[in-house]
Design a protein around this motif. Structure first.
Motif, PDB file in Angstrom:
ATOM      1  N   TYR A 109      82.331  19.333  20.165  1.00 65.07           N
ATOM      2  CA  TYR A 109      81.517  18.575  21.109  1.00 65.07           C
ATOM      3  C   TYR A 109      82.080  18.638  22.526  1.00 65.07           C
ATOM      4  CZ  TYR A 109      79.750  14.414  23.530  1.00 65.07           C
ATOM      5  OH  TYR A 109      79.219  13.543  24.462  1.00 65.07           O
ATOM      6  N   GLY A 110      81.236  19.060  23.461  1.00 63.58           N
ATOM      7  CA  GLY A 110      81.599  19.073  24.870  1.00 63.58           C
ATOM      8  C   GLY A 110      82.592  20.143  25.277  1.00 63.58           C
ATOM      9  N   ASP A 112      84.009  24.157  25.885  1.00 58.98           N
ATOM     10  CA  ASP A 112      83.467  25.396  26.434  1.00 58.98           C
ATOM     11  C   ASP A 112      82.857  26.239  25.313  1.00 58.98           C
ATOM     12  OD1 ASP A 112      84.322  24.646  28.908  1.00 58.98           O
ATOM     13  OD2 ASP A 112      86.109  25.919  28.925  1.00 58.98           O
ATOM     14  N   SER A 114      80.543  25.630  23.352  1.00 57.45           N
ATOM     15  CA  SER A 114      80.027  24.886  22.206  1.00 57.45           C
ATOM     16  C   SER A 114      78.508  24.843  22.232  1.00 57.45           C
ATOM     17  CB  SER A 114      80.577  23.457  22.213  1.00 57.45           C
ATOM     18  OG  SER A 114      79.945  22.657  21.222  1.00 57.45           O
ATOM     19  N   PRO A 117      76.669  20.528  23.902  1.00 60.10           N
ATOM     20  CA  PRO A 117      77.070  20.039  25.219  1.00 60.10           C
ATOM     21  C   PRO A 117      76.908  18.525  25.313  1.00 60.10           C
ATOM     22  CG  PRO A 117      74.921  21.068  25.348  1.00 60.10           C
ATOM     23  CD  PRO A 117      75.424  21.323  23.954  1.00 60.10           C
ATOM     24  N   TYR A 124      70.586  25.414  23.456  1.00 62.13           N
ATOM     25  CA  TYR A 124      71.890  25.552  22.808  1.00 62.13           C
ATOM     26  C   TYR A 124      71.900  25.079  21.360  1.00 62.13           C
ATOM     27  CZ  TYR A 124      74.074  26.159  27.461  1.00 62.13           C
ATOM     28  OH  TYR A 124      74.423  26.612  28.695  1.00 62.13           O
ATOM     29  N   THR A 125      71.219  23.989  21.067  1.00 66.83           N
ATOM     30  CA  THR A 125      71.450  23.259  19.829  1.00 66.83           C
ATOM     31  C   THR A 125      70.273  23.338  18.874  1.00 66.83           C
ATOM     32  OG1 THR A 125      72.690  21.669  21.183  1.00 66.83           O
ATOM     33  CG2 THR A 125      72.228  21.051  18.896  1.00 66.83           C
TER      34      THR A 125
END
Length: 293
Positions: A109-110, A112, A114, A117, A124-125
């Motif tokens: 989590y959070g 680089d 990952s 964000p 991204y997710t």
């Protein structure tokens, strides 16, 4: 109906109400642990909101939404829109419990590169339907999505989680009018009423009560509930079936910042929490002690 099953909504009755409560409550407890573990990676964050909304998200992802965890882009899925981008930490915990992302990935989590964000990013997710940042946009996107699904003949629902602060935004009420005008019975808004914004208590920033009467006046089927009471939440969501088929629905959830962790429930500066290194384990211990009562 559970988040991890692809089932017909007209299927025979499934688990008992007590079993549903247990399933959701257990998931919410694990989600709160995920939130604390992710928060510790950064030492700070929107932990209070995530703990407060955990029960609401557990009901959504363990009991209400129709999803295929292994296929987040399944065309007939229900769409869950997180317009409050800084609540991403809470949604990651829910997605992990639903099997959409691996629990082990929460450790990134959070970080680089990952996929998780600190603010929600759809690009991204897996399972993150929209990018949330500037508040007040989610319900408008939900209206357009619900219209599009109906036009295509897809019998999926759109659920938008928004904050009480987003009710300060005129765009939210424009979208609410649009949803009623277009008779979008496939759209549900869920409002997290934690009474706190970045600039202070919601009532002091811009008073929004009486919230129920406002939504009703805009043509929505309206339910208000204690958002940290799992049985009450399940009954509230079940009651949405009583609404007219062409009426949009809203569930107003009164939640407590830091719910389940007394240390954080009473924190003075709670919108963005900075938590000392030694406090994370205290928070986890308090969470477990509360669950054992």
């Amino acid at each position: 109906m559970t988040a991890t099953q692809d089932v017909d909504r007209a299927a025979p009755a499934g688990p008992s109400f007590e079993d549903r409560v247990r399933r959701v409550a257990d998931a919410a407890h694990r989600m709160r642990h995920h939130v604390l573990n992710m928060g510790e990676v950064q030492g700070q964050g929107y932990v209070g909101q995530a703990l407060g909304v955990a029960d609401v998200l557990a009901v959504a992802y363990q009991d209400q939404l129709r999803l295929r965890p292994a296929d987040p882009h399944w065309d007939e899925r229900d769409r869950f829109l997180l317009s409050i981008g800084h609540y991403a930490i809470a949604l990651y915990a829910a997605l992990a419990e639903a099997g959409v992302i691996p629990v082990e990935e929460l450790e990134t989590y959070g970080s680089d590169e990952s996929r998780l964000p600190m603010s929600g990013m759809a690009s991204y997710t897996p399972g993150m339907e929209i990018s949330g940042g500037s508040l007040g946009h989610g319900l408008g996107v939900g209206v357009g999505m619900a219209l599009g699904l109906r036009h295509r003949g897809v019998a999926s629902r759109v659920v938008n989680l928004l904050s009480d602060g987003e009710l300060d935004e005129g765009s939210t009420w424009e979208a609410a009018m649009g949803a009623a005008h277009h008779r979008l019975g496939n759209l549900t808004a869920v409002v997290d009423m934690n009474a706190l914004q970045a600039d202070g208590p919601t009532a002091g920033v811009l008073a929004i009560e009486p919230v129920e009467r406002k939504w009703e006046a805009f043509g929505w089927h309206t339910v208000r509930v204690d958002g940290n009471d799992v049985p009450a939440l399940l009954r509230a969501f079940d009651s949405l079936a009583e609404a007219d088929a062409d009426t949009p629905r809203v569930v107003i959830c009164d939640t407590r910042i830091g719910s389940g962790v007394p240390l954080l429930e009473t924190r003075e500066k709670a919108h963005f929490m900075r938590i000392d290194e030694h406090e994370w384990q205290i928070a986890r211990d308090q969470l477990d002690q509360g669950a054992q009562r």
